[in-house]
Enzyme design. Structure first.
Site, short mmCIF file in Angstrom:
data_model
loop_
_atom_site.label_atom_id
_atom_site.label_comp_id
_atom_site.label_asym_id
_atom_site.label_seq_id
_atom_site.Cartn_x
_atom_site.Cartn_y
_atom_site.Cartn_z
N GLU A 259 0.89 -1.17 0.00
CA GLU A 259 0.00 0.00 0.00
C GLU A 259 0.91 1.20 0.00
OE1 GLU A 259 -3.22 -0.06 -0.22
OE2 GLU A 259 -3.59 -2.19 0.12
N CYS A 293 -2.29 8.87 3.17
CA CYS A 293 -2.04 8.38 1.81
C CYS A 293 -3.17 8.74 0.85
CB CYS A 293 -1.82 6.88 1.84
SG CYS A 293 -3.18 5.98 2.59
P1 NAD Z 1 8.87 4.76 4.04
O1 NAD Z 1 8.72 3.92 2.83
O2 NAD Z 1 10.08 5.59 4.19
O3 NAD Z 1 8.80 3.86 5.37
C1 NAD Z 1 7.72 2.99 5.64
C2 NAD Z 1 8.21 1.83 6.49
O4 NAD Z 1 9.17 1.08 5.76
C3 NAD Z 1 8.89 2.26 7.80
O5 NAD Z 1 8.57 1.35 8.83
C4 NAD Z 1 10.37 2.14 7.44
O6 NAD Z 1 11.19 1.94 8.57
C5 NAD Z 1 10.36 0.92 6.54
N1 NAD Z 1 11.51 0.82 5.62
C6 NAD Z 1 12.25 1.83 5.11
N2 NAD Z 1 13.23 1.32 4.33
C7 NAD Z 1 13.09 -0.02 4.34
C8 NAD Z 1 13.80 -1.09 3.74
N3 NAD Z 1 14.86 -0.88 2.95
N4 NAD Z 1 13.38 -2.35 3.96
C9 NAD Z 1 12.31 -2.58 4.75
N5 NAD Z 1 11.61 -1.61 5.36
C10 NAD Z 1 11.98 -0.34 5.16
O7 NAD Z 1 7.54 5.64 4.12
P2 NAD Z 1 7.27 6.92 5.01
O8 NAD Z 1 7.79 8.10 4.30
O9 NAD Z 1 7.67 6.68 6.39
O10 NAD Z 1 5.65 6.94 4.96
C11 NAD Z 1 4.96 7.78 4.14
C12 NAD Z 1 4.61 7.08 2.83
O11 NAD Z 1 3.72 6.00 3.11
C13 NAD Z 1 3.84 8.00 1.88
O12 NAD Z 1 4.32 7.80 0.58
C14 NAD Z 1 2.41 7.53 2.01
O13 NAD Z 1 1.60 7.80 0.88
C15 NAD Z 1 2.60 6.06 2.23
N6 NAD Z 1 1.41 5.45 2.87
C16 NAD Z 1 0.60 4.68 2.10
C17 NAD Z 1 -0.56 4.15 2.66
C18 NAD Z 1 -1.52 3.33 1.83
O14 NAD Z 1 -2.40 2.69 2.41
N7 NAD Z 1 -1.41 3.32 0.51
C19 NAD Z 1 -0.86 4.39 4.01
C20 NAD Z 1 0.00 5.18 4.75
C21 NAD Z 1 1.14 5.72 4.17
#
Ligand code: NAD
Length: 518
Positions: A259, A293
């Site tokens: 997501e 999101c």
């Molecule tokens: P991000 O991708 O930086 O981090 C999300 C999660 O992934 C965190 O727990 C982070 O620690 C982990 N992560 C980061 N690098 C990783 C790796 N290499 N391997 C495994 N895990 C890793 O996202 P963010 O900036 O913290 O969150 C905001 C983003 O999330 C926005 O783009 C938003 O649109 C999206 N989002 C989407 C939804 C949806 O339902 N579509 C819901 C909420 C947020």
């Protein structure tokens, strides 16, 4: 997350106490310090899970899953019922913790409580039926009796971001557990206390200790380690990280559901109720300070209602109250971090430098807290500006004037993302919705109508995601389908004594009859 220099140990909040013991970490890889976005005070410190800790957590969860999977679904439902009640009983404390870790307004945190209670209820009422084995037809119905079973996959790794620290871990972990899996959750570091409090409530509700575990740490460390050993990966976060995680899952040949990000459009057509549209848009753009999101970042407004809508919308936005603190007074709270504030400020500065007009907002508000930013509305935005097509994930929306429905639809679809869209129109909403390339479309609403339709799948097209949450799909994705076909009489093979040519003729006649039955 802060460093020890940015926060003092004696400031730790009572809501966070005792939660560190719940982290799966015996070979700790350092400490995670969490400070509140409101004012930098320390929420608490947690041990970071090492690579070894993540592997041990998954191994213990895999063992625990055997006994759990053997329980009838009716038994696995019971802790969910209890969890729902515990959430309601502890709602004030959960609201405090969510606010302390995210800096969001209390009303935005309340939406999370409502959401996890309703989603638990959905699973309790609809989960067992979704997981029931089903008869399937076969080409030779009299000869073959076929059943599809839904078997748990094993250990589901769930990785979540910081923006909805109650909603997202619960939405994705509970259906996996109900389906008979174990779960190892890696929440964002900034919101790990909230996730740990959820874990304590789930254990209180009857979820066995090893069956669900939480590892704490950074994405590239604890997150990547989980991707390396889970049996299925449910990821919520940015599209860039999602793509990296999906690539690793593909190498390991494990299932992946993502997501991801969005740049969600709203279309205000010429027959829209502009008063209702303006009120809804103000909420849909700035709820959770735009760190949602499915929130709206682009609005396409028909020329004939531009003045009317824009005047009403700006009035609504100017009435939004920004405030810090664990009270009900704010409509909009803080951004989560300095990094998030930087992205928002850079997007607005870049747009203004290249000719965009700020209709309202456009400034940080350090007088309220270090990461506050005003709800901001821009126009005259062009493709050269970063925020035209890149997700801002903050309280910023761009208004575009269009002269036809066609132009609005084409502009809305001209995006690498395809998460959510909104259409305001008295009559043409359903027709326009069919032409939009997004996983959800809200007619005369921003995002809430489709999100609360818990029986319907939610997710993104294009770079906004792979797979769906909610509904039956959001439960069955955590299962492997197993087809069991029992042959009743003889196999479909040429009986002894029947020549090949005769057998072929008999088969062709039989197929001719069977094709009419399909
Ligand atoms: P991000 O991708 O930086 O981090 C999300 C999660 O992934 C965190 O727990 C982070 O620690 C982990 N992560 C980061 N690098 C990783 C790796 N290499 N391997 C495994 N895990 C890793 O996202 P963010 O900036 O913290 O969150 C905001 C983003 O999330 C926005 O783009 C938003 O649109 C999206 N989002 C989407 C939804 C949806 O339902 N579509 C819901 C909420 C947020």
């Amino acid at each position: 997350m802060s460093t020890p220099h940015a926060a003092q140990r004696h400031d730790a909040q009572p809501q966070a106490q005792g939660l560190a013991d719940l982290v799966s970490s015996t070979h700790r890889a350092g400490e995670v310090w969490v400070s509140s976005p409101f004012d930098g005070t320390l929420v608490g410190t947690l041990p970071a899970s090492s690579d070894e800790d993540v592997h041990s957590a998954v191994a213990a969860a895999r063992d625990a899953h055997q006994e759990w999977a053997a329980r009838p679904v009716a038994e696995r439902v019971a802790p969910l019922l209890e969890f729902r009640e515990l959430v309601l009983q502890h709602s004030e404390e959960l609201l405090d913790l969510v606010q302390l870790e995210t800096g969001k307004a209390r009303s935005s945190a309340l939406e999370e409580i409502a959401d996890i209670v309703l989603w638990s209820s959905y699973l309790v009422h609809h989960g067992p039926r979704a997981l029931r084995s089903q008869r399937r037809s076969s080409a030779f119905p009299l000869l073959t009796r076929t059943t599809e079973h839904h078997k748990p996959i094993g250990v589901v790794g769930v990785i979540t971001p910081w923006n909805y620290p109650l909603t997202l871990p619960v939405t994705d972990s509970l259906p996996a557990l109900l389906a008979g899996n174990a779960v190892v959750l890696k929440p964002d570091e900034q919101t790990s206390h909230t996730a740990l409090r959820l874990l304590s409530l789930l254990r209180h509700a009857g979820i066995p200790e090893d069956l669900m575990q939480i590892v704490v740490g950074s994405g590239p460390e604890a997150g990547a380690a989980l991707v390396d050993c889970a049996d299925y990966l449910m990821f919520t976060g940015s599209s860039a990280t999602g793509a990296r995680v999906a690539a690793r899952c593909a190498e390991r040949l494990i299932g992946f559901s993502g997501e991801l990000g969005g740049k969600n459009p709203m279309l205000i057509l010429d027959d829209a109720d502009t008063s209702r549209a303006a009120a809804t848009a103000a909420q849909s753009c700035f709820s959770n300070a735009g760190q949602l999101c499915v929130s709206i970042e682009r609005i396409y407004i028909h020329d004939s209602v531009w003045e009317e809508f824009t005047t009403r919308f700006l009035r609504r936005v100017s009435q939004l109250k920004l405030a810090p603190g664990l009270t009900w007074q704010a409509d909009v709270g803080s951004l989560i971090s300095e990094q998030q504030l930087k992205v928002v400020a850079e997007h607005v500065e870049d747009a203004v430098e290249k000719g965009a007009t700020v209709l309202t907002g456009g400034k940080p508000r350090p007088d309220l807290g270090p990461f506050f930013y005003e709800p901001t509305v821009l126009t005259d935005v062009t493709e050269q500006m970063a925020l035209h097509s890149t997700e801002t994930f903050g309280p910023v929306v761009s208004l575009y004037r269009v002269t036809s429905e066609e132009e609005a639809i084409a502009a809305a679809n001209d995006s690498p993302y395809g998460l959510n869209a909104s259409v305001f129109s008295a009559k043409r909403g359903p027709a326009v919705a069919r032409r939009l390339q997004t996983g959800s479309v809200n007619i005369n609403d921003g995002y809430a109508a489709s999100w609360i339709s818990l029986d319907a799948p939610m997710g993104g097209m294009k770079r906004s995601g792979v797979g769906r949450r909610h509904g039956t799909q959001g439960i069955l994705k955590y299962t492997e389908s197993q087809t069991v076909a029992r042959q009743r009489f003889a196999s479909v093979a040429r009986p002894a004594g029947v020549g090949r040519r005769l057998w072929a003729q008999m088969m062709l006649r039989g197929i001719n009859v069977l094709k009419r039955l399909r």
